[in-house]
Motif scaffolding. Structure first.
Motif, PDB file in Angstrom:
ATOM      1  N   ASN A 180      34.514  58.513  20.095  1.00  0.00           N
ATOM      2  CA  ASN A 180      33.789  57.839  19.000  1.00  0.00           C
ATOM      3  C   ASN A 180      33.364  58.750  17.861  1.00  0.00           C
ATOM      4  OD1 ASN A 180      33.987  55.336  20.259  1.00  0.00           O
ATOM      5  ND2 ASN A 180      32.065  55.635  21.398  1.00  0.00           N
ATOM      6  N   GLY A 181      33.721  60.038  17.902  1.00  0.00           N
ATOM      7  CA  GLY A 181      33.370  60.933  16.802  1.00  0.00           C
ATOM      8  C   GLY A 181      34.424  60.920  15.706  1.00  0.00           C
ATOM      9  N   THR A 182      34.054  61.443  14.539  1.00  0.00           N
ATOM     10  CA  THR A 182      35.033  61.677  13.480  1.00  0.00           C
ATOM     11  C   THR A 182      35.771  62.966  13.822  1.00  0.00           C
ATOM     12  OG1 THR A 182      33.637  60.600  11.824  1.00  0.00           O
ATOM     13  CG2 THR A 182      35.355  62.072  11.016  1.00  0.00           C
ATOM     14  N   TYR A 187      38.328  65.870  13.265  1.00  0.00           N
ATOM     15  CA  TYR A 187      39.138  66.672  12.350  1.00  0.00           C
ATOM     16  C   TYR A 187      40.158  67.433  13.204  1.00  0.00           C
ATOM     17  CZ  TYR A 187      35.640  65.897   8.667  1.00  0.00           C
ATOM     18  OH  TYR A 187      34.803  65.332   7.738  1.00  0.00           O
ATOM     19  N   THR A 195      42.413  62.900   9.518  1.00  0.00           N
ATOM     20  CA  THR A 195      41.155  62.783  10.247  1.00  0.00           C
ATOM     21  C   THR A 195      41.105  61.412  10.935  1.00  0.00           C
ATOM     22  OG1 THR A 195      40.029  64.239   8.683  1.00  0.00           O
ATOM     23  CG2 THR A 195      38.640  62.775  10.002  1.00  0.00           C
ATOM     24  N   PRO A 223      38.790  58.533  12.318  1.00  0.00           N
ATOM     25  CA  PRO A 223      37.393  58.088  12.172  1.00  0.00           C
ATOM     26  C   PRO A 223      36.661  57.883  13.496  1.00  0.00           C
ATOM     27  CG  PRO A 223      38.843  56.878  10.700  1.00  0.00           C
ATOM     28  CD  PRO A 223      39.733  57.666  11.612  1.00  0.00           C
ATOM     29  N   LYS A 224      37.263  57.191  14.444  1.00  0.00           N
ATOM     30  CA  LYS A 224      36.644  57.005  15.764  1.00  0.00           C
ATOM     31  C   LYS A 224      37.630  57.531  16.797  1.00  0.00           C
ATOM     32  CE  LYS A 224      33.448  53.166  14.941  1.00  0.00           C
ATOM     33  NZ  LYS A 224      32.269  53.934  15.362  1.00  0.00           N
ATOM     34  N   SER A 280      43.213  57.678  18.732  1.00  0.00           N
ATOM     35  CA  SER A 280      42.196  56.634  18.631  1.00  0.00           C
ATOM     36  C   SER A 280      42.391  55.535  19.667  1.00  0.00           C
ATOM     37  CB  SER A 280      42.220  56.013  17.234  1.00  0.00           C
ATOM     38  OG  SER A 280      43.511  55.506  16.928  1.00  0.00           O
ATOM     39  N   THR A 299      29.399  59.412  18.826  1.00  0.00           N
ATOM     40  CA  THR A 299      29.195  58.439  17.749  1.00  0.00           C
ATOM     41  C   THR A 299      28.318  59.034  16.645  1.00  0.00           C
ATOM     42  OG1 THR A 299      29.387  56.565  19.264  1.00  0.00           O
ATOM     43  CG2 THR A 299      28.270  56.169  17.164  1.00  0.00           C
ATOM     44  N   PHE A 346      30.703  64.791  14.408  1.00  0.00           N
ATOM     45  CA  PHE A 346      31.957  65.323  13.892  1.00  0.00           C
ATOM     46  C   PHE A 346      32.538  66.314  14.899  1.00  0.00           C
ATOM     47  CE2 PHE A 346      29.240  63.859  10.587  1.00  0.00           C
ATOM     48  CZ  PHE A 346      30.087  63.167   9.730  1.00  0.00           C
ATOM     49  N   PRO A 367      28.833  66.893   8.630  1.00  0.00           N
ATOM     50  CA  PRO A 367      30.033  67.642   8.256  1.00  0.00           C
ATOM     51  C   PRO A 367      29.748  69.136   8.172  1.00  0.00           C
ATOM     52  CG  PRO A 367      29.848  65.664   6.917  1.00  0.00           C
ATOM     53  CD  PRO A 367      28.567  65.765   7.706  1.00  0.00           C
TER      54      PRO A 367
END
Length: 385
Positions: free
Chosen positions: A6-8, A10, A16, A18-19, A34, A48, A51, A364
């Motif tokens: 559930n993190g963003t 990188y 990237t 998103p979830k 994902s 959640t 990053f 970030p």
């Protein structure tokens, strides 16, 4: 087995997510994406609102060798009895108990290059290692990782004050060339002995280290701030057909076309710096941007403890202030640093099969208020706040 969900994310090798999900098993990254079916036995970390990134890489430090607290007992950076010491090995000086390694983890730095300082024309062999561990031999990623050399003010100051060579920049270059020629002769004797089935020359540890550079097994990593010193390094590397990495590259923005034409690589920094000596008078936040604009491979360093290693992300963000695109600044301390160091098969991005070096931040990375909340090295939790 570990699943960060559930993190963003990188990944640093693609878009990237998103979830996103990062699935880790046995110290390696198993999957990144994902839409991943999570095994029932996986430990779940819900990221959640946070990053997720690969662990950061500091491509030039003295961590473990120049300890901040023990200014004499813990300083093994420069062997100032001889200006030419290629046979010195960083691994023989690194203290894994140096508090700098804890600082590194606090800043999300999981991989470092550490090695000798810049007092000598040739200082010794550098090492690439993880920042978590209690035995240096178990922390190594690559050794040797380059032969540290230095041009400019430092060798002149250290030896010139004692009226010992090098007193001038001419002598600095001459000592480096003289050593490379001696290593060529040593190499030729070994080849001749093998061809003639005769006794090889007596082992020479200094020459063995330099031969590794001549054979392009490792790069020549030359400390050079001023443009003329950088060009001297390029001139010598061209003469002996060496792989060259310029350390610091402070005036690289003044000669970027020449650097690009020579095909060299650079490690820029420390960016958080004043004009402490003459050769830093033209320092600029735009150096990294100028190198990027000319297609020159580069990474960003702290030179710890010159700049504390936990400020690597801040150093990269200052390059953004100098015009470098944010994504490129992130790459300069992750995947592009790994590529420059020839370790991108193991670290630098979140990809299947790579070492599970992962950090989780609450904001970030370039947000000055961010906190590194979780750090994993080889899939093992080494920091949690």
């Amino acid at each position: 087995m570990l699943a960060i969900i559930n993190g963003t994310v990188y990944t640093m090798n693609g878009p990237t997510i998103p979830k996103g999900i990062v699935l880790v098993d046995d110290g390696k990254i198993l999957q990144v994406g994902s839409d991943i079916d999570l095994p029932k036995q996986a430990e779940i970390i819900d990221a959640t609102g946070k990053f997720v990134m690969p662990g950061l890489i500091d491509a030039h430090t003295h961590v473990g060798i120049m300890e901040e607290t023990y200014r004499i007992e813990g300083d093994d950076t420069n062997e100032t009895a001889d200006p030419v010491t290629p046979h010195l090995r960083a691994v023989d000086a690194v203290n894994p108990a140096d508090l700098g390694f804890l600082d590194a983890l606090a800043g999300g730095v999981t991989t470092v290059v550490t090695g000798p300082g810049s007092a000598n024309i040739i200082g010794g062999e550098m090492v690439i290692m993880k920042t978590a561990g209690i035995v240096v031999d178990e922390m190594i990623i690559r050794f040797p990782a380059g032969l540290k050399c230095a041009l400019g003010e430092n060798p002149k100051r250290v030896y010139g004050n004692g009226n010992k060579m090098p007193v001038t920049r001419m002598a600095s270059a001459a000592l480096l060339r003289e050593t490379l020629v001696a290593a060529q002769t040593y190499q030729e004797k070994i080849h001749r002995a093998a061809k003639e089935n005769s006794l090889p020359p007596e082992r020479n540890l200094k020459m063995e280290a330099v031969v590794r550079v001549l054979q392009r097994e490792i790069p020549l990593r030359v400390h050079a701030h001023r443009a003329d010193d950088i060009m001297t390094a390029i001139r010598i590397a061209k003469e002996f057909q060496l792989e060259l990495v310029i350390e610091h590259c402070t005036e690289g923005h003044l000669i970027a076309p020449q650097l690009a034409a020579a095909g060299v690589k650079a490690i820029v920094g420390p960016i958080i710096s004043n004009r402490a000596k003459v050769e830093l008078m033209n320092r600029s936040l735009a150096t990294a941007m100028t190198l990027y604009d000319k297609g020159i491979p580069f990474a960003i360093m702290t030179d710890h403890p010159v700049v504390p290693i936990n400020l690597l992300s801040l150093s990269a963000s200052l390059a953004v202030k100098g015009g470098l695109p944010e994504e490129e600044a992130l790459k300069a301390i992750t995947i592009n640093a790994a590529k420059l160091l020839n370790i991108d098969d193991r670290v630098g991005s979140l990809e299947t099969g790579k070492d599970a070096d992962v950090i989780i931040t609450d904001k970030p990375l370039f947000d000055p208020k961010h906190q590194v909340e979780r750090v994993f090295v080889n899939g093992c939790p080494v920091l949690a706040i």
